[in-house]
Design an enzyme around this catalytic site. Structure first.
Site, short mmCIF file in Angstrom:
data_model
loop_
_atom_site.label_atom_id
_atom_site.label_comp_id
_atom_site.label_asym_id
_atom_site.label_seq_id
_atom_site.Cartn_x
_atom_site.Cartn_y
_atom_site.Cartn_z
N PRO A 1 0.83 -1.21 0.00
CA PRO A 1 0.00 0.00 0.00
C PRO A 1 0.86 1.26 0.00
O PRO A 1 1.56 1.55 0.97
CB PRO A 1 -0.82 -0.11 1.28
CG PRO A 1 -0.84 -1.56 1.61
CD PRO A 1 0.51 -2.05 1.16
N GLU A 2 0.81 1.98 -1.10
CA GLU A 2 1.46 3.28 -1.22
C GLU A 2 0.34 4.32 -1.24
O GLU A 2 -0.82 3.98 -0.96
CB GLU A 2 2.32 3.33 -2.49
CG GLU A 2 3.32 2.17 -2.57
CD GLU A 2 4.19 2.20 -3.81
OE1 GLU A 2 4.37 3.27 -4.39
OE2 GLU A 2 4.69 1.14 -4.20
#
Length: 291
Positions: free
Chosen positions: A2-3
């Site tokens: 998750p960015e």
DNA sequence: CACTTGACCTGTCCGC
DNA sequence: TGCGGACAGGTCAAGT
């Protein structure tokens, strides 16, 4: 994994699903994942209503009517999946098999939401965490004090970008992109994609980049992030949105996980290497190596 | 000080 | 088939 685009996609999904709901329970068997005093959970979480869902960098903030907030970092394999009791029946849910298998062995925290829903914090590798704290204290967290500007906000101009980068002239450009105190939210996928788009080799030192190259990189970061948000983020293995749906950005990726395939710009094969300790994908023709 | 590497975890995949 | 080891990638601590 998750960015920024993934966390933003989760935030948008959660906002529509949980704001206004009351938390009825919070249960965890993994203290590392949810290291809060039980009495605080009882006093400030159970019975509280959710008033908003915010994001800063890769951190998610769920604000509560008690003036406390849940601060959540998904790190590599964290998920926040919302399941309404009605989704357990009938077909048509975007991720039927996941919804029906929860909780599973990666479930670290389970939140009950009135009247009949559950929010699961799943995290296979236990790098992620959920913390309950007064909303007013969130900005004083060490991470929040140090983290750089949001790359998609209007205040993030090319001048701001260049000023942030000039702080680390001797660093490899990929390392600087990944440094959350330089810019918020860039991770390994979008670092590689942005550098390919800007035609800059990840090994290049920041101080060696021309103004035009920095300007290209600025535009590339924003373009890549915006496209990914539009596609619901990148699902490689673990990432799903709040409704359990996978993101499709990787179908549009040009280099990430594309080793051996032709560069979409010049046709030379994409290679995988290691830069700044991370798996790195480049076209060595479009992104010429330093020195 | 500035920058790089290792640790934190678990699951998966590859080679023998 | 079983098993060891490399690898995945976000962030902080430790090392150079």
């Amino acid at each position: 994994m998750p960015e920024l685009p993934e966390v933003e996609t989760i935030r948008r999904g959660l906002e529509g699903l949980i704001v206004g709901r009351k938390i009825t329970a919070a249960v965890s068997d993994t203290p590392k994942s949810f290291p809060n005093a039980a009495e605080n959970v009882e006093a400030f979480l159970v019975g509280a209503a959710i008033t908003g869902v915010r994001r800063r960098a890769k951190v998610l903030l769920i604000d509560l009517s008690t003036n406390y907030s849940l601060v959540i970092h998904l790190k590599m394999t964290g998920q926040l999946v919302y399941v309404d009791a009605s989704a357990r029946f009938g077909a048509g849910h975007p991720n039927e098999s996941l919804i029906h298998s929860l909780p599973d062995r990666s479930t670290r925290v389970t939140f009950g939401l009135a009247p009949s829903a559950t929010l699961y914090f799943n995290d296979q590798r236990k790098f992620g965490w959920v913390r309950l704290m007064p909303t007013a204290e969130v900005p004083s967290l060490p991470f929040m004090l140090k983290v750089g500007p949001e790359p998609l906000e209007a205040a993030f101009t090319p001048d701001v970008f260049m000023a942030r980068f000039s702080r680390r002239p001797r660093a490899k450009v990929k390392a600087a992109l990944l440094d959350q105190t330089v810019i918020a939210g860039v991770g390994n996928i979008y670092a590689d994609e942005s550098l390919w788009l800007a035609q800059i080799h990840p090994q290049r030192l920041v101080g060696s980049l021309s103004k035009d190259e920095l300007s290209s990189l600025y535009s590339a970061v924003r373009e890549v992030m915006n496209l990914s948000i539009e596609k619901g983020g990148s699902t490689d293995k673990n990432y799903v949105a709040a409704d359990g749906r996978a993101g499709t950005y990787l179908q549009h990726a040009n280099v990430f996980r594309k080793e051996g395939t032709p560069c979409p710009r010049c046709g030379a094969p994409i290679i995988k290497t290691k830069v700044a300790g991370r798996g790195t994908h480049v076209c060595t023709v479009c992104q010429s190596e330093p020195k």
